[in-house]
Design a protein around this motif. Structure first.
Motif, mmCIF file in Angstrom:
data_model
loop_
_atom_site.group_PDB
_atom_site.id
_atom_site.type_symbol
_atom_site.label_atom_id
_atom_site.label_comp_id
_atom_site.label_asym_id
_atom_site.label_seq_id
_atom_site.Cartn_x
_atom_site.Cartn_y
_atom_site.Cartn_z
ATOM 1 N N PHE A 189 -42.769 -17.686 -19.662
ATOM 2 C CA PHE A 189 -41.830 -16.715 -19.100
ATOM 3 C C PHE A 189 -40.384 -17.202 -19.154
ATOM 4 C CE2 PHE A 189 -45.873 -15.366 -17.277
ATOM 5 C CZ PHE A 189 -45.841 -14.022 -17.609
ATOM 6 N N GLY A 190 -40.196 -18.327 -19.808
ATOM 7 C CA GLY A 190 -38.836 -18.815 -19.994
ATOM 8 C C GLY A 190 -38.180 -19.286 -18.701
ATOM 9 N N LEU A 191 -38.988 -19.842 -17.818
ATOM 10 C CA LEU A 191 -38.448 -20.314 -16.541
ATOM 11 C C LEU A 191 -38.379 -21.833 -16.549
ATOM 12 C CD1 LEU A 191 -40.816 -18.143 -14.309
ATOM 13 C CD2 LEU A 191 -38.463 -17.576 -14.916
ATOM 14 N N LYS A 192 -37.366 -22.373 -15.868
ATOM 15 C CA LYS A 192 -37.301 -23.824 -15.760
ATOM 16 C C LYS A 192 -38.126 -24.289 -14.558
ATOM 17 C CE LYS A 192 -32.866 -25.309 -16.304
ATOM 18 N NZ LYS A 192 -32.086 -24.216 -16.969
ATOM 19 N N THR A 193 -37.952 -23.593 -13.457
ATOM 20 C CA THR A 193 -38.767 -23.883 -12.268
ATOM 21 C C THR A 193 -39.142 -22.558 -11.639
ATOM 22 O OG1 THR A 193 -37.153 -23.797 -10.483
ATOM 23 C CG2 THR A 193 -37.143 -25.782 -11.828
ATOM 24 N N LEU A 194 -40.054 -22.642 -10.697
ATOM 25 C CA LEU A 194 -40.451 -21.417 -10.006
ATOM 26 C C LEU A 194 -39.280 -20.795 -9.260
ATOM 27 C CD1 LEU A 194 -43.987 -22.102 -8.520
ATOM 28 C CD2 LEU A 194 -43.371 -20.506 -10.328
ATOM 29 N N ASP A 195 -38.306 -21.627 -8.924
ATOM 30 C CA ASP A 195 -37.139 -21.102 -8.212
ATOM 31 C C ASP A 195 -36.376 -20.070 -9.031
ATOM 32 O OD1 ASP A 195 -37.308 -22.097 -5.738
ATOM 33 O OD2 ASP A 195 -35.964 -23.806 -6.049
ATOM 34 N N ASP A 196 -36.615 -20.073 -10.339
ATOM 35 C CA ASP A 196 -35.939 -19.072 -11.172
ATOM 36 C C ASP A 196 -36.530 -17.679 -10.962
ATOM 37 O OD1 ASP A 196 -34.400 -21.057 -12.166
ATOM 38 O OD2 ASP A 196 -35.532 -21.307 -14.036
ATOM 39 N N LEU A 197 -37.703 -17.634 -10.320
ATOM 40 C CA LEU A 197 -38.263 -16.311 -10.013
ATOM 41 C C LEU A 197 -37.432 -15.696 -8.896
ATOM 42 C CD1 LEU A 197 -42.122 -16.934 -9.987
ATOM 43 C CD2 LEU A 197 -40.830 -15.571 -11.614
ATOM 44 N N PRO A 198 -37.232 -14.414 -8.928
ATOM 45 C CA PRO A 198 -36.445 -13.780 -7.872
ATOM 46 C C PRO A 198 -37.174 -13.839 -6.528
ATOM 47 C CG PRO A 198 -37.359 -12.132 -9.362
ATOM 48 C CD PRO A 198 -37.666 -13.465 -9.961
ATOM 49 N N THR A 199 -36.410 -13.865 -5.460
ATOM 50 C CA THR A 199 -37.019 -13.792 -4.127
ATOM 51 C C THR A 199 -37.428 -12.353 -3.882
ATOM 52 O OG1 THR A 199 -34.972 -13.228 -3.042
ATOM 53 C CG2 THR A 199 -35.445 -15.574 -3.288
#
Lengths: 211, 294, 211
Positions: free
Chosen positions: A158-168
């Motif tokens: 999904f092209g994320l570096k960490t889970l924190d890149d997911l929106p809240t």
């Protein structure tokens, strides 16, 4: 009738037949007055076989006769002709995956509690086989349910570096405006993947036949 | 072979045979002499594809130009054929009779005297018929051309080789991040309480760290508490790890062990016994999601 | 991936497919990391075609892609593989098909106007079932008659790449030019007509196949 013609007729017939053809049957293809001897048929078959050395197909004798077949080494790429269009993942799978991402480590029972319905074990198996989820341990309660978490591959896909890149969740409430931004983010992985898979679908045999 | 016989075929078959064989000789002569056996004549007449086809035949048979038809003569011949068809009790399509009427009309108009100054072509009563004949003829020709094209299963065959073993690797579906997030939004909305209490304010890096710690604890008895922290992650990283450890403790997923007062702290994955104890202490710890959804 | 391998995979795939395969589809057979450029596919196809010179088969591009086909010159011996004669189509069917091909989109009524006779509904059904013709819409006139057009399969079947490859339609002559053309016509059109009508019986493919 010269040798080349005999060979050409045999090659053409074997390729047109779509089934094995015996040497006797091949001989019958020729007009009686110019029918080659059985030995000439055998010789032509031998020449054809030699001509296919180092090529994509081979001549082979099976029980009911001679046939031209794709070389086994090429079966893998050639098989892609029949590759089916991927199905879409179900809504239940996407929800389960999202819950694992946001609430990891999480057990199947906990996912079921949140979703309010049972989770089909196939869903868990699918996301694990896909390499997006793995079992990282067990919750030490009766039944020792597996603890599920997302993987590095999940982030990469999904092209994320960490889970924190997911929106809240607060951001998610505004997903329509977020959409613009997401497409931007997702530009690194998801569209890339679909680029690979969309063109064949557009002119795939099934699409063509279906229209 | 006579070039003036267009329907060199019988019924639905193309270009195959003369319309009759008499005494071993192919018969392709027009039936004007009526020496043809009635059965053969019938086949011949049935081969016409309608009145335009018959008219074209009559015109071509006499090497006439479509553009300049001797209408009286052609009409006479046409009616002869119609009569012949009736005699042989062929099913005569209405179109044939319609054409007969049209020909009669053209003939009568041709007989009317026309002012010399207006002998212009557009006044030619044959014009419409000529147009239709030509139009039909070009498609009749096109059909013959089409039939002559080398076609599959008759003139050419697609080459086929056997593929003994197919290895079809299934293509896996694609998912976009947006799809997954929309699914998440839905499920969270369905479990609104849960959403309020947790997800909204939670940093996902804590969740990620929780997974990492649990994984790190697998397969080893005790892990030095201090070793779970990485100084290079800075204050934020340390905080995330610490919050993750607290959350894991709260959920009963690990336990902290100290051999002695002031001895170094160790962490291990919770044992079944410890988990039960934790469960007794705090119901929410064993089934957090459960309590949260209600 | 070297040129020979690319050529072999393409040859094997074309022969295994049993249908025309587009260059783009051929390219998709290769793993992403070693996928040849589109130009390399074209080059391999050209080499294959050259390699079939003087042989029993030929490489041909039709509407939906490339196919390896038995040369028409060998139709006579090769057709002996089958007991049954190839299907023959009635003049009514061929004329209807020609009108649809050259005049598409066209309604049944328009076909009847030109042919001067009713079209048997079975003919339309047959060409649709063969996959040569499809209904692409309706003409917005009373009765909303179906608009008929030919398909890609039609082109494939007749070995054509596009509709432009159809034999040229004869020109319409104008009755106005009659006076001027008369002499000229007498010289060209009549022999032309006999030319068209004589050979088919003698050396048309169907005659060859039918004897």
């Amino acid at each position: 009738m010269n040798d080349t013609t005999v060979r050409n007729v045999i090659e053409a017939a074997l390729l047109a037949a779509g089934r094995p053809v015996s040497a006797a049957e091949l001989r019958e293809l020729f007009d009686e007055f110019e029918r080659p001897a059985a030995e000439a048929i055998d010789a032509a078959l031998a020449e054809l076989a030699a001509g296919y050395e180092g090529r994509g197909v081979a001549l082979r004798e099976v029980a009911s006769g001679w046939r031209i077949e794709v070389r086994a080494e090429l079966a893998q790429p050639v098989s892609r002709l029949w590759q089916e269009r991927p199905a879409k993942y179900s809504r239940a799978l996407l929800e389960t995956l999202a819950l694992i991402a946001y609430r990891q480590p999480i057990t199947r029972g906990e996912i079921e509690d949140i979703r309010g319905v049972a989770v089909n074990p196939n869903i868990i198996r699918t996301v694990i086989e896909r390499g997006w989820v793995r079992v990282i341990g067990h919750r030490e309660v009766p039944g020792r349910p597996e603890l599920l978490a997302t993987t590095r591959e999940f982030l990469d896909y999904f092209g994320l570096k960490t889970l924190d890149d997911l929106p809240t969740l607060a951001q998610l409430k505004d997903i329509e405006t977020l959409g613009v931004q997401l497409e931007f983010d997702a530009g690194t992985s998801a569209p890339e993947a679909s680029e690979v898979q969309e063109p064949p679908a557009a002119d795939s045999p099934s699409a063509a036949a279906g229209d | 072979m006579n070039a003036t016989v267009p329907p060199a075929e019988t019924g639905p078959q193309q270009h195959e045979m003369p319309f009759a064989i008499v005494d071993g000789e192919p018969v392709t002569e027009p039936p004007k002499d009526l020496y043809i056996p009635p059965q053969a004549l019938k086949v011949f007449l049935e081969a016409f594809e309608g009145p335009l086809d018959l008219l074209l035949y009559l015109i071509r048979r006499q090497n006439l130009d479509v553009l300049d038809i001797p209408i009286a003569e052609i009409t006479r011949q046409y009616l002869e054929y119609i009569d012949l068809m009736r005699e042989l009790e062929l099913e005569l399509a209405g179109e044939y009779l319609l054409m007969a009427a049209m020909l009669a009309e053209i003939k009568s108009r041709m007989l009317l005297p026309r002012p010399a100054s207006e002998a212009a072509e557009e006044d030619d009563p044959r014009a419409e018929l000529v147009r239709r004949l030509q139009e039909y003829e070009r498609f009749k020709r096109a059909a013959e051309d089409l039939d002559r094209l080398p076609r599959l299963e008759r003139d050419v065959w697609a080459g086929k080789a056997e593929l003994v073993e197919r290895h079809v690797a299934p293509l896996l579906p694609d998912v976009t991040l947006k799809e997954m997030l929309l699914a998440f939004k839905d499920v969270i909305q369905r479990a609104a309480m849960f959403a309020h209490h947790h997800v909204q304010r939670e940093r996902l890096s804590v969740r990620q760290r929780m997974s990492q710690i649990i994984e790190a604890l697998q397969g080893s008895e005790l892990v030095d508490f201090a070793r779970l922290f990485r100084v290079e992650e800075g204050r934020m990283g340390v905080t995330v790890t610490f919050v993750a450890l607290l959350e894991l403790l709260r959920e009963g997923l690990l336990e902290v062990v100290q051999a002695d007062t002031y001895a170094p702290l160790h962490v291990r994955a919770s044992t079944p016994r410890a988990a039960v104890a934790a469960a007794n202490d705090d119901v929410a710890a064993t089934a957090p999601a459960d309590s949260e959804t209600r």
